[in-house]
Design an enzyme around this catalytic site. Structure first.
Site, PDB file in Angstrom:
ATOM      1  N   LEU A 133       0.815  -1.215   0.000  1.00  0.00           N
ATOM      2  CA  LEU A 133       0.000   0.000   0.000  1.00  0.00           C
ATOM      3  C   LEU A 133       0.854   1.271   0.000  1.00  0.00           C
ATOM      4  O   LEU A 133       1.738   1.425   0.838  1.00  0.00           O
ATOM      5  CB  LEU A 133      -0.908  -0.006   1.247  1.00  0.00           C
ATOM      6  CG  LEU A 133      -1.930   1.121   1.328  1.00  0.00           C
ATOM      7  CD1 LEU A 133      -2.981   0.997   0.249  1.00  0.00           C
ATOM      8  CD2 LEU A 133      -2.577   1.158   2.712  1.00  0.00           C
ATOM      9  N   ASP A 134       0.548   2.195  -0.917  1.00  0.00           N
ATOM     10  CA  ASP A 134       1.197   3.514  -0.971  1.00  0.00           C
ATOM     11  C   ASP A 134       2.712   3.418  -1.097  1.00  0.00           C
ATOM     12  O   ASP A 134       3.430   4.321  -0.671  1.00  0.00           O
ATOM     13  CB  ASP A 134       0.825   4.355   0.266  1.00  0.00           C
ATOM     14  CG  ASP A 134      -0.670   4.624   0.335  1.00  0.00           C
ATOM     15  OD1 ASP A 134      -1.309   4.674  -0.725  1.00  0.00           O
ATOM     16  OD2 ASP A 134      -1.201   4.769   1.446  1.00  0.00           O
ATOM     17  N   ALA A 135       3.190   2.331  -1.663  1.00  0.00           N
ATOM     18  CA  ALA A 135       4.636   2.138  -1.753  1.00  0.00           C
ATOM     19  C   ALA A 135       5.113   1.937  -3.187  1.00  0.00           C
ATOM     20  O   ALA A 135       6.284   1.642  -3.413  1.00  0.00           O
ATOM     21  CB  ALA A 135       5.052   0.951  -0.888  1.00  0.00           C
TER      22      ALA A 135
END
Lengths: 289, 289, 289, 289
Positions: free
Chosen positions: A232-234
């Site tokens: 996530l969000d990476a």
């Protein structure tokens, strides 16, 4: 270099850095009477990787468009063990936009499409909620709702995948879609799902970043567009921007100011993608100007 | 591409745009075993002009450094009617800084030099006033004062020119030097005199731009670095930046905030110049990244 | 409001929010013939806290400067359970700058002081290394070296504290001082130690943030000035700024671009502090314009 | 200070600067049990003018909303010779948007209205061309076309004025309306017509500013929102912003990048206006935070 209105071919290339790469590629195009209208290249010296975007007019090019890929591969690509993608200036990407309840990014994307700012097709909108159906109708777009519960998630995503395939979608834009995508969907669209996150990552990943930013007392807020990956969000960051705030701004004001950031930073990412100006490697992006 | 520590050669090229330019240049370097560490090019399609900056390591290059210019000219340059300049990464530019009474840009330039941020020689400071002699002394620099009156101007500038020649000055930096240079000096140092003007040109040229900005009620102020030409504040722009202001800022505050802009925008221009990343044509600049 | 050149008094106030606070304070000053030249206030409605900065000319003020604190306390301060600090425009803060090996922030601070941009005293420099002694000498400043080892740290910090007290230091500026301060020092100078961290906090706290930023592939880098607290890089943020970077920038280029950010963001924090425009509460800052 | 959801009254005041103004105003509100939720003031010391925006909750205020103006005038306003305007948080401004052929600002304004970001009424669109009728229809808005020729201009503007009056319009937004308004219209809506100009004024006033910017070789482009006055592009500036460009950007790219600037800078101006945060004087604006 830019205002090419004639039909052009675009090559995005990356491979191990070697002597003579630029000369070989340019020579291939020049020898075949291609007029280069864009050339940009980059070498990551640390990792030893070469990147290039080259675009040339097809008007007098000696190789037929449909044969370029094969001829280039035989003449250059295989010899240098290149990864490359070939596209043409008149390809029109088909985009699926996914939303939840917030309309600001959606309105912005649809306006750019409708006003002719972007040459793309947007054949459908997808959501996990009914809230934005009126926006879809306003723009005459089919609106598909896939309500997600922990139980239904896997099955819903399968139906979603089917729809995306059926519609021959090239790019998925998560315009403040508040669900985490399953690994299958992400695997099927590698570097083809653009998300907007409402913080300057890696600060404040996950939920409610404006609340966290306010709690920490930062003096800037930000937005980050990136390709979705399983973590996530990476994923690889495409664009980021920030706005200055002060002690006067309550969290509601951060949210309000953030909306404009989110719109712009998402639009910049989509624009770079549809211009075929992005190469991904090693969880990072090369964004040609 | 950037962290080249070995000795490199740098070519800055411009000429009429023609097919095969990039291929020819790259091939010349590759054939002679030069490892390209920087390549950027630009085509002004409107004017039909081609620009390039290319840099390669000399370690295994087959042509001796002192012969490169001649060989390149014979092999490539003359054939394509190029204008080019050749330099080497270990050339150390000699800079003369000219000041009047304001020290902020001067301190900033000298700090970058003294701390080793820039690899340049600054053999002397020049002023029309005595005010900043103490700064010169602080940094152990000769301080030459040429007081200017309408009567003495021509003669003083002749003495100044002599000094610049004697000191083999490559670049003149006007660090808030409040005198207009004579045409002779400008002609002798074409694209080699960098000035900082305290407004976002073309707004507010000439004297007291912060006062004019305040009077007009603008919400941003700016600074512009440019090469000096005979027309005041009208030369090729190298760098610009701005800062937001509000109704609360009296003119003194504009001046205060502007100082930091001026420092940065001047330093960016000098940095681009000493990196040999600037090409001038048609009163504009190409600034390679 | 700003160009007050006459002697002024400055009150920084915070207390629980209550009706009539502004009226009471303004009335106190007006009744005593004080001409208000600055007034800004803020209410954190969420926490119910009132903040104010008010400044007035003393020329015709009916209360003697040395009695203002007591009279204000009796008339207003105690009644509303205020926390307040009173200062005067002609107080000159005494600043100790602490450095390690990097000179760019140090040069910038000293230039602002020497050129008269800031009205402060800088009686000494402190370092854990000898490297920057020449800069101190260039500016005629005593340079105190306290080499730090795990064993010597506690004892060295005691000697340092003694020196700071002896020199009546009001503000400590950590200009890229690469040591973590002990809790005793931090406790003795609450909201009086300004640090510059080379990232947009809370992203990339701790060591080597530019390397981490590069590894993550971010498109912006930043700098953050904050008051030092016992928790590393977690104190109240004073100022932040960012710069855009691209895939072309290797980590060395991030470090180079970051230097200018660090200089500016640190200088903004020190400027706000010496203008008495900062109030701290709840690990955050109110920064009056 | 900001998240006031109860009904509030808002006073915008300016007058000659005098001692005791803030105390008198605050005391008036406090004495009548008004809870102040916003207070900001500014003194232009050079011109000797005082400005204030003050907002308070009406819930327990002792004076009835419809009487506040009169009571305030008698108690305070006349005594200090103030100019003031009183409004209430639940007043909903009626906005007429005027456009020509470019849709980007129009879409942005309508999206903010439709999504509930702004609490305004937009009862009609006005244009001198048919081009954007489809956008009006998409949003269910009446679209009035007043084609303008040199001969018809005066008569058309009269009909336009009648329509505006009939619709009780409070604010006119020129969203890239490419006609110069007549003096009568401007006189009837003083500081009530917001225009967006596509340059950082005062640079590049008039027609085709992006072409002029490109010709001059600037490194930044900008947009400026301002109140329309009889002198073209010379009215009080409300908001400005800029974007960095490079030599790579042809004029088409300036136009493309400029669109996003124009949208944002126009929206910021309208937002400040409908929040009643703008005061005009002497061809400049005070914009409260």
């Amino acid at each position: 270099m830019s205002a090419a209105t004639a039909r052009t071919a675009i090559l995005l290339i990356h491979c191990a850095d070697q002597q003579g790469l630029v000369a070989a590629i340019c020579d291939f195009i020049a020898r075949n009477q291609g007029n280069i209208v864009y050339l940009d290249q980059h070498v990551d010296t640390h990792r030893g990787v070469f990147f290039m975007r080259i675009e040339w007019e097809l008007a007098r090019f000696r190789i037929a468009a449909e044969a370029i890929g094969e001829v280039f591969g035989e003449a250059i690509g295989h010899r240098y063990k290149m990864h490359w993608t070939l596209s043409f200036s008149d390809d029109v990407p088909r985009i699926a936009i996914m939303v939840s309840r917030l309309p600001h990014c959606l309105y912005d994307l649809l306006s750019r499409w409708q006003s002719g700012e972007w040459r793309v097709d947007i054949p459908l909108l997808i959501s996990n909620h009914e809230d934005l159906r009126d926006v879809a109708e306003r723009f005459g777009l089919p609106f598909h709702v896939f309500p997600i519960t922990p139980e239904s998630k896997a099955r819903q995503e399968e139906k979603l995948l089917e729809l995306l395939r059926e519609q021959r979608i090239d790019l998925i834009v998560l315009a403040r879609y508040m669900q985490i995508l399953g690994p299958r969907l992400i695997a099927d669209y590698p570097d083809k799902i653009i998300n907007i996150h409402h913080s300057f990552l890696p600060a404040f990943p996950g939920a409610r970043p404006y609340h966290s930013a306010h709690a920490r007392g930062v003096k800037i807020i930000g937005a980050t567009s990136h390709y979705a990956t399983v973590e996530l969000d990476a994923g690889p960051i495409i664009a980021q921007d920030v706005a200055h705030i002060t002690h006067r701004d309550p969290v509601e004001e951060l949210i309000r100011k953030g909306r404009d950031l989110e719109k712009l930073v998402l639009a910049r990412a989509v624009w770079a993608h549809i211009q075929r100006k992005i190469l991904c490697y090693d969880n990072r992006t090369v964004i040609f100007d």
